[in-house]
Design a protein around this motif. Structure first.
Motif, PDB file in Angstrom:
ATOM      1  N   VAL A 191      -4.087   8.970   2.487  1.00  0.00           N
ATOM      2  CA  VAL A 191      -3.552  10.097   2.718  1.00  0.00           C
ATOM      3  C   VAL A 191      -3.327  10.030   4.395  1.00  0.00           C
ATOM      4  CG1 VAL A 191      -5.656  11.251   2.906  1.00  0.00           C
ATOM      5  CG2 VAL A 191      -3.581  12.459   2.598  1.00  0.00           C
ATOM      6  N   TRP A 192      -2.198  10.655   4.819  1.00  0.00           N
ATOM      7  CA  TRP A 192      -2.113  10.777   6.256  1.00  0.00           C
ATOM      8  C   TRP A 192      -2.085  12.291   6.678  1.00  0.00           C
ATOM      9  CZ3 TRP A 192      -2.112   6.443   9.636  1.00  0.00           C
ATOM     10  CH2 TRP A 192      -2.146   5.247   9.126  1.00  0.00           C
ATOM     11  N   LEU A 217       8.808  -4.481   4.080  1.00  0.00           N
ATOM     12  CA  LEU A 217       8.101  -3.539   4.045  1.00  0.00           C
ATOM     13  C   LEU A 217       6.625  -3.635   3.159  1.00  0.00           C
ATOM     14  CD1 LEU A 217       7.737  -0.143   4.301  1.00  0.00           C
ATOM     15  CD2 LEU A 217       9.047  -0.211   2.018  1.00  0.00           C
ATOM     16  N   GLN A 218       5.678  -3.323   3.786  1.00  0.00           N
ATOM     17  CA  GLN A 218       4.352  -3.490   2.840  1.00  0.00           C
ATOM     18  C   GLN A 218       3.459  -2.409   2.922  1.00  0.00           C
ATOM     19  OE1 GLN A 218       3.261  -7.020   5.426  1.00  0.00           O
ATOM     20  NE2 GLN A 218       1.467  -5.792   6.031  1.00  0.00           N
ATOM     21  N   HIS A 219       4.135  -1.164   3.509  1.00  0.00           N
ATOM     22  CA  HIS A 219       3.100  -0.171   3.516  1.00  0.00           C
ATOM     23  C   HIS A 219       4.212   1.381   3.500  1.00  0.00           C
ATOM     24  CE1 HIS A 219      -0.697   1.497   5.833  1.00  0.00           C
ATOM     25  NE2 HIS A 219      -0.362   2.358   4.635  1.00  0.00           N
ATOM     26  N   LEU A 220       4.089   2.110   2.566  1.00  0.00           N
ATOM     27  CA  LEU A 220       5.106   3.172   2.547  1.00  0.00           C
ATOM     28  C   LEU A 220       4.225   4.627   2.061  1.00  0.00           C
ATOM     29  CD1 LEU A 220       7.780   4.269   2.208  1.00  0.00           C
ATOM     30  CD2 LEU A 220       7.634   3.901  -0.223  1.00  0.00           C
ATOM     31  N   ILE A 221       4.374   5.345   2.938  1.00  0.00           N
ATOM     32  CA  ILE A 221       3.518   6.817   3.396  1.00  0.00           C
ATOM     33  C   ILE A 221       4.769   7.774   2.685  1.00  0.00           C
ATOM     34  CG2 ILE A 221       2.381   8.504   4.463  1.00  0.00           C
ATOM     35  CD1 ILE A 221       2.055   6.217   6.644  1.00  0.00           C
ATOM     36  N   CYS A 222       4.363   8.514   1.600  1.00  0.00           N
ATOM     37  CA  CYS A 222       5.301   9.171   1.124  1.00  0.00           C
ATOM     38  C   CYS A 222       5.055  10.892   1.367  1.00  0.00           C
ATOM     39  CB  CYS A 222       5.462   9.065  -0.472  1.00  0.00           C
ATOM     40  SG  CYS A 222       5.771   7.571  -0.988  1.00  0.00           S
ATOM     41  N   LYS A 236       0.748  -1.159   0.159  1.00  0.00           N
ATOM     42  CA  LYS A 236      -0.014   0.060   0.034  1.00  0.00           C
ATOM     43  C   LYS A 236       0.895   1.331   0.130  1.00  0.00           C
ATOM     44  CE  LYS A 236      -1.919  -1.150   3.730  1.00  0.00           C
ATOM     45  NZ  LYS A 236      -3.195  -1.383   4.812  1.00  0.00           N
ATOM     46  N   PHE A 237       0.498   2.345  -0.543  1.00  0.00           N
ATOM     47  CA  PHE A 237       1.186   3.511  -0.831  1.00  0.00           C
ATOM     48  C   PHE A 237       0.215   4.747  -0.289  1.00  0.00           C
ATOM     49  CE2 PHE A 237       3.357   0.673  -3.370  1.00  0.00           C
ATOM     50  CZ  PHE A 237       4.541   0.603  -2.969  1.00  0.00           C
ATOM     51  N   GLY A 238       0.877   5.736   0.436  1.00  0.00           N
ATOM     52  CA  GLY A 238      -0.035   6.852   0.762  1.00  0.00           C
ATOM     53  C   GLY A 238       1.067   8.078   0.575  1.00  0.00           C
ATOM     54  N   VAL A 239       0.194   9.147   0.847  1.00  0.00           N
ATOM     55  CA  VAL A 239       0.807  10.582   0.892  1.00  0.00           C
ATOM     56  C   VAL A 239       0.747  11.259   2.399  1.00  0.00           C
ATOM     57  CG1 VAL A 239       0.798  10.967  -1.669  1.00  0.00           C
ATOM     58  CG2 VAL A 239      -1.219  11.751  -0.167  1.00  0.00           C
ATOM     59  N   PHE A 240       1.681  11.896   2.722  1.00  0.00           N
ATOM     60  CA  PHE A 240       1.574  12.458   4.096  1.00  0.00           C
ATOM     61  C   PHE A 240       1.547  14.078   3.898  1.00  0.00           C
ATOM     62  CE2 PHE A 240       4.173  13.952   7.403  1.00  0.00           C
ATOM     63  CZ  PHE A 240       3.575  13.762   8.498  1.00  0.00           C
ATOM     64  N   TYR A 241       0.954  14.659   5.088  1.00  0.00           N
ATOM     65  CA  TYR A 241       1.156  16.208   5.068  1.00  0.00           C
ATOM     66  C   TYR A 241       1.285  16.747   6.622  1.00  0.00           C
ATOM     67  CZ  TYR A 241      -0.340  16.287   0.246  1.00  0.00           C
ATOM     68  OH  TYR A 241      -0.506  16.081  -1.216  1.00  0.00           O
TER      69      TYR A 241
END
Length: 372
Positions: free
Chosen positions: A38-39, A321-326, A2-7
């Protein structure tokens, strides 16, 4: 994977309307490109972050998206009344149709504790955090109209109720943020997912901690894949490495100068925050963070997509790693550069990893095989 974005929503020029509009536009675009989530981070009283109420931002995100999960990284439970926190985020879960991932932390910036009128809590923040999280989880586990009571050192509740209750039962997924080995192991022992980041430690240090915790899960008879370990990583992609480095050099320099001024430091660092003071002292001794140093330590990835693919391949095999937040809007990076980074990630990285199944870290595979 899974991939997300962060703010955190850094806003150096105080044009808050522009910052919010850019964030929401980037999130909508990320969903179109195929990102999973999104986080959003809570911060108070400085240019470092302009999202004092992630629950408000999360409600706006819920209206602009249809598929992405909405993560909180994190809600600072030491700053607020836990019943109110439970109510607000239950409402987000309802409004989003059950898309909330709830991350919790205890805060670390002394200025924020002062700003929120709870400066006296920082020395006991771990105790306050533990009680507040237990209350939030307890309230969410009840049905509407079923009262909840809690009698602790810092909070005393008798037959309180939470309206609304979350869509996700018994609770939305709960994550705990930490940079200290002690909190890593404590949260894992209690069955919480762990939000991890190399922002205030090197990537090899973080990797060793994650593998160590997964080993402890095996030792205690638990599945090493039973907990989620999303890694929040500062990432910027451009068509060439040279372009990426030129884009992020100044924003990264601003970010690290600013954050090192905000974290606990010196001999009077609050109890349980000594790790932060050690990091600041080490940085000062080294002459401050540099772009080359941050890249060498794996704290930041700035480069072309091929290099990132190779890095993720290594993390997948070595740590599972199975979950990366960018974290792409680093230091308030220009909107068009963030959009280009998202596009390159979606074109070159997502297709390589999205269908990868969860794996046990390479170092632990023999131990798992011996059990089975």
């Amino acid at each position: 994977m899974k991939f997300g974005v962060f703010y955190v929503l850094e806003c150096r020029d105080h044009d808050f309307r522009r910052a919010y509009e850019e964030m929401l536009a980037q999130i909508s675009y990320a969903e179109q490109l195929g990102f999973d989530e999104v986080w959003l981070a809570e911060h108070h009283g400085s240019d470092y972050g302009s999202m004092p109420s992630p629950q408000v931002a999360a409600a706006a995100v819920a209206e602009r998206t249809s598929r992405m999960r909405i993560g909180i990284a994190v809600s600072n439970l030491t700053f607020d009344w836990p019943v109110r926190v439970a109510e607000d985020y239950a409402m987000v879960d309802v409004l989003s149709g059950g898309r909330l991932d709830f991350g919790a932390g205890r805060g670390y910036q002394p200025g924020e504790f002062h700003n929120m009128g709870v400066g006296d809590r920082q020395d006991v923040s771990r105790e306050v955090f533990d009680e507040a999280l237990e209350i939030v989880r307890g309230l969410w586990s009840k049905r509407a109209g079923e009262p909840f009571s809690f009698h602790g050192k810092h909070f005393d509740l008798t037959e309180v109720d939470c309206r609304p209750t979350p869509v996700q039962r018994p609770t939305p997924p709960i994550y705990v943020a930490s940079i200290s080995p002690e909190t890593f192991h404590l949260a894992a022992a209690q069955g919480y997912n762990l939000l991890v980041t190399p922002t205030l430690m090197t990537l090899p240090e973080l990797n060793r901690l994650v593998v160590d915790i997964k080993r402890s899960l095996i030792t205690s008879g638990r599945d090493p894949l039973s907990l989620d370990f999303p890694m929040n990583w500062q990432v910027h992609l451009a068509d060439t490495t040279e372009e990426a480095l030129a884009n992020v050099a100044e924003p990264l320099s601003w970010y690290y100068r600013h954050v090192l001024d905000l974290v606990p430091s010196g001999p009077r660092a609050p109890h349980t925050y000594e790790r932060y003071a050690e990091l600041v002292a080490a940085s000062e001794e080294a002459g401050g963070p540099t772009l080359d140093g941050l890249r060498d330590a794996g704290v930041v990835y700035a480069g072309d997509p091929a290099g990132l693919v190779a890095e993720i391949e290594t993390l997948y095999e070595e740590t599972g790693l199975q979950h990366l937040i960018c974290w792409m809007r680093i230091g308030g990076l220009a909107h068009e550069k963030v959009l280009r980074s998202l596009e390159l990630f979606a074109e070159h990285v997502l297709p390589r990893f999205h269908d990868r199944p969860p794996v046990v870290p390479r170092a632990l595979r023999a131990e798992v095989a011996a059990i089975h």
